[in-house]
Design an enzyme around this catalytic site. Structure first.
Site, PDB file in Angstrom:
ATOM      1  N   LYS A  35      -9.810  -5.394  10.414  1.00  0.00           N
ATOM      2  CA  LYS A  35      -9.080  -4.976  11.372  1.00  0.00           C
ATOM      3  C   LYS A  35      -7.949  -5.763  12.247  1.00  0.00           C
ATOM      4  CE  LYS A  35      -5.931  -2.186   9.141  1.00  0.00           C
ATOM      5  NZ  LYS A  35      -5.186  -2.239   8.362  1.00  0.00           N
ATOM      6  N   GLY A  46       0.789  -1.101   0.195  1.00  0.00           N
ATOM      7  CA  GLY A  46       0.249   0.149  -0.260  1.00  0.00           C
ATOM      8  C   GLY A  46       0.798   0.837   0.126  1.00  0.00           C
ATOM      9  N   GLY A  47       1.709   1.464  -0.523  1.00  0.00           N
ATOM     10  CA  GLY A  47       2.986   2.209  -0.735  1.00  0.00           C
ATOM     11  C   GLY A  47       2.869   3.464  -0.868  1.00  0.00           C
ATOM     12  N   ARG A  48       1.571   3.924  -1.666  1.00  0.00           N
ATOM     13  CA  ARG A  48       1.171   5.157  -2.307  1.00  0.00           C
ATOM     14  C   ARG A  48       0.254   5.589  -1.450  1.00  0.00           C
ATOM     15  NH1 ARG A  48       4.549   7.342  -4.499  1.00  0.00           N
ATOM     16  NH2 ARG A  48       3.349   8.654  -5.690  1.00  0.00           N
ATOM     17  N   GLY A  49       0.004   4.674   0.032  1.00  0.00           N
ATOM     18  CA  GLY A  49      -1.392   5.537   0.378  1.00  0.00           C
ATOM     19  C   GLY A  49      -0.759   6.912   1.527  1.00  0.00           C
ATOM     20  N   PHE A  50      -1.872   7.079   1.731  1.00  0.00           N
ATOM     21  CA  PHE A  50      -1.322   8.145   3.005  1.00  0.00           C
ATOM     22  C   PHE A  50      -0.165   8.094   3.677  1.00  0.00           C
ATOM     23  CE2 PHE A  50      -3.006  10.850   6.349  1.00  0.00           C
ATOM     24  CZ  PHE A  50      -2.033  12.130   6.192  1.00  0.00           C
ATOM     25  N   ALA A  51      -0.499   7.100   4.437  1.00  0.00           N
ATOM     26  CA  ALA A  51       0.950   7.559   5.829  1.00  0.00           C
ATOM     27  C   ALA A  51       1.875   6.520   4.797  1.00  0.00           C
ATOM     28  CB  ALA A  51       0.884   6.579   6.868  1.00  0.00           C
ATOM     29  N   TYR A 100     -14.162  -2.203   8.808  1.00  0.00           N
ATOM     30  CA  TYR A 100     -13.116  -2.011   8.553  1.00  0.00           C
ATOM     31  C   TYR A 100     -12.799  -2.309   9.656  1.00  0.00           C
ATOM     32  CZ  TYR A 100      -8.953   0.553   8.039  1.00  0.00           C
ATOM     33  OH  TYR A 100      -7.558   1.298   7.963  1.00  0.00           O
TER      34      TYR A 100
END
Length: 560
Positions: free
Chosen positions: A161, A12-17, A157
């Site tokens: 999680k 998920g390397g293009r996500g926000f964090a 979610y």
């Protein structure tokens, strides 16, 4: 071991964090970074194009790999040869779709764990959420990691999680794999695509003035760079070996800025500094919840047809009205984590990064408003938009007099028309006999041209009526052929609306129509941009719905 042999993976390397973690890893030169995400290729933002990430991609110190975590073969290909995996991938938390969340947060996480074990990865750091211990009913003040998962999670979610987190912690020690889970609380900062943009959207729609609940609920926020830093701390602790690694592994940790504050003070600061109205009107959560449940049910019905996730749903109401603060002592003691950016500095950087959304930088309207143009731009427009308040009030008084004397008295249409014509005749007769000046005031006479219908205008009206008639005949011919289903639905809808309007009494028409006419246009002029955005969204949804209905009708006809 040389840097060339030290690969890490950020899912998920293009996500926000995750973007901030990638930047931190690239700058620190600790690892070669493999960035994994769903997009076929990496698209750098304007800020990234001239930064360290672009340079690392060119030099080979960073590499982008397209992969779907739900495909175990793709996951294995991404992770193979890595020493460390930072598992940050997750669907949009605002989309309450259990099937989607389970496939990524649970099945995808199990695929990551299996690939780590098969590829002999040494360390796995999982990004969870502080919400995994929140049931949406009872607030949490200074909660620690001893809090259990709730029997009924907040939403799909957080339910998935927590299941993914449990799998990661359970995998600790399997074939030498060390794992831990981080639970950041309410992440904010530059690059945020959810929290600040949704606040600004609410402000533009005039909703930012409302506080859900009593406004006293305490929150722990986490600046995004601190979240990235916490991942580095966790990886370093697991890599330390000995007692440090043993104490750090197989555990979950809350991560915050360690500066809890009132949630509504935080949002007020962001909105106020961006030039929008601050929250001030308190609305009890219990009063909003019934509406939120109705909205959620509508979304469940229309979501498959393209409806966006609404803001007013029960889980959001609970998040906005309950306290949520967490104790980070465990992360401090076992991971060596402490924030590197204070809450005040984080707020300052965040607000600066969203300067393009400032209220004073929004597009100014040029020329007359749409409402003014639609109303013809003359006296009627001035009256209904309250530009000439004297004329508007006078018109309202006349209409109220008509209502009291003709409509409220339950007069028939013929009687009402007769009374209006009688009053008009009396007015015109008296007005025509008045002198040109009375007590110094000039009496303007009504010219004959006002009642004269020119040949040109008569011709224009006749052509317009003939054109309308021909259009109606053409539509009738199309209906008779029985092929144009969309035209049929349009006709049915139009006739249904007409039958509904025809059932409304003249009295009801006055009671409803007058306030709407004198309020709706002026409100639209003030909130034109927000209303246009809502209309565009509704139109887009309608087009998608129309397309799906058309496909189903065509498919049914083919099957027949």
């Amino acid at each position: 071991m040389s840097l060339g042999e030290r690969w890490c993976v950020v899912t998920g390397g293009r996500g926000f964090a995750a973007r901030h973690l990638v930047e931190l890893l690239v700058r620190s030169n600790m690892f070669l970074v493999r960035i994994a995400d769903l997009e076929p290729t990496i698209q750098l933002s304007t800020e990234e194009e001239g930064g360290s990430l672009a340079e690392a991609l060119k030099s080979g110190r960073a590499k982008y790999v397209s992969a779907d975590l739900r495909d175990s073969a793709q996951v294995l290909r991404v992770i193979e040869g890595a020493q460390v995996v930072f598992h940050m991938a997750a669907p949009n938390s605002s989309v309450n779709n259990y099937q989607l969340h389970y496939s990524v947060n649970v099945q995808g996480t199990k695929n990551v764990i299996a690939a780590c074990i098969q590829s002999k990865v040494k360390r796995l750091v999982y990004t969870s959420s502080a919400s995994v211990v929140f049931d949406g009913k009872r607030g949490i003040l200074n909660g620690d990691e001893s809090l259990p998962y709730p029997a009924k999670p907040l939403d799909s979610y957080t339910a998935t999680k927590s299941e993914g987190e449990a799998a990661v912690i359970k995998a600790n020690g399997t074939d030498g794999l060390l794992t831990c889970s981080l639970r950041p609380s309410s992440i904010f900062g530059p690059g945020d695509r959810l929290f600040v943009p949704s606040l600004v959207a609410a402000a533009k729609a005039g909703k930012s003035k409302f506080i859900i609940g009593n406004g006293e609920n305490i929150y722990d926020f986490t600046y995004v760079e601190n979240v990235a830093h916490a991942h580095i701390c966790a990886e370093r602790a697991l890599a330390s070996g000995g007692e440090v690694a043993e104490n750090a592994a197989g555990q979950a940790y809350f991560i915050t800025n360690m500066e809890p504050m009132k949630f509504w003070d935080f949002t007020s600061r962001i909105l106020g500094d961006l030039g929008y109205e601050r929250p001030r009107i308190k609305v009890p959560a219990f009063a909003v919840m019934p509406v939120a449940h109705v909205v959620e049910q509508i979304y469940k019905l229309l979501g498959p047809y393209g409806m966006k996730v609404p803001q007013l749903i029960p889980s959001r109401i609970r998040l906005l009205s309950c306290s949520r603060s967490f104790n980070c002592s465990k992360a401090k003691d076992r991971l060596g984590y402490s924030p590197i950016v204070s809450l005040e500095e984080g707020l300052k950087r965040t607000i600066e990064s969203f300067s393009h959304l400032r209220a004073d930088k929004q597009r100014k309207r040029e020329g007359p408003s749409k409402a003014y143009r639609w109303l013809g731009g003359g006296r009627v427009a001035d009256m209904l938009l309250w530009k000439d308040k004297k004329q508007t009030l006078l018109t309202l008084l006349i209409l109220m007099a008509i209502y009291c004397n003709l409509v409220a008295s339950q007069s028939t249409i013929i009687t009402a028309l007769a009374k209006i014509l009688l009053l008009a005749s009396a007015f015109l007769f008296i007005h025509g006999n008045l002198p040109d000046r009375i007590f110094g005031y000039t009496i303007e006479k009504i010219p004959d041209s006002q009642f004269h219908l020119s040949e040109e205008r008569s011709h224009r009206y006749a052509v317009s009526m003939a054109s309308s008639w021909n259009d109606a005949v053409h539509a009738l011919k199309s209906l008779c052929k029985g092929k144009d289903w969309m035209l049929f639905f349009k006709v049915i809808l139009l006739l249904s609306i007409l039958s509904f309007l025809g059932a409304i009494s003249l009295q009801s028409l006055f009671v409803i129509g007058l306030p709407v006419a004198f309020i709706a246009f002026s409100v639209y002029e003030l909130k034109e941009e927000a209303i246009d955005a809502m209309f565009s969204e509704a139109l887009s949804y309608g087009c998608k719905l129309k397309s799906k209905i058309s496909k189903k009708v065509i498919g049914a006809k083919k099957n027949d």
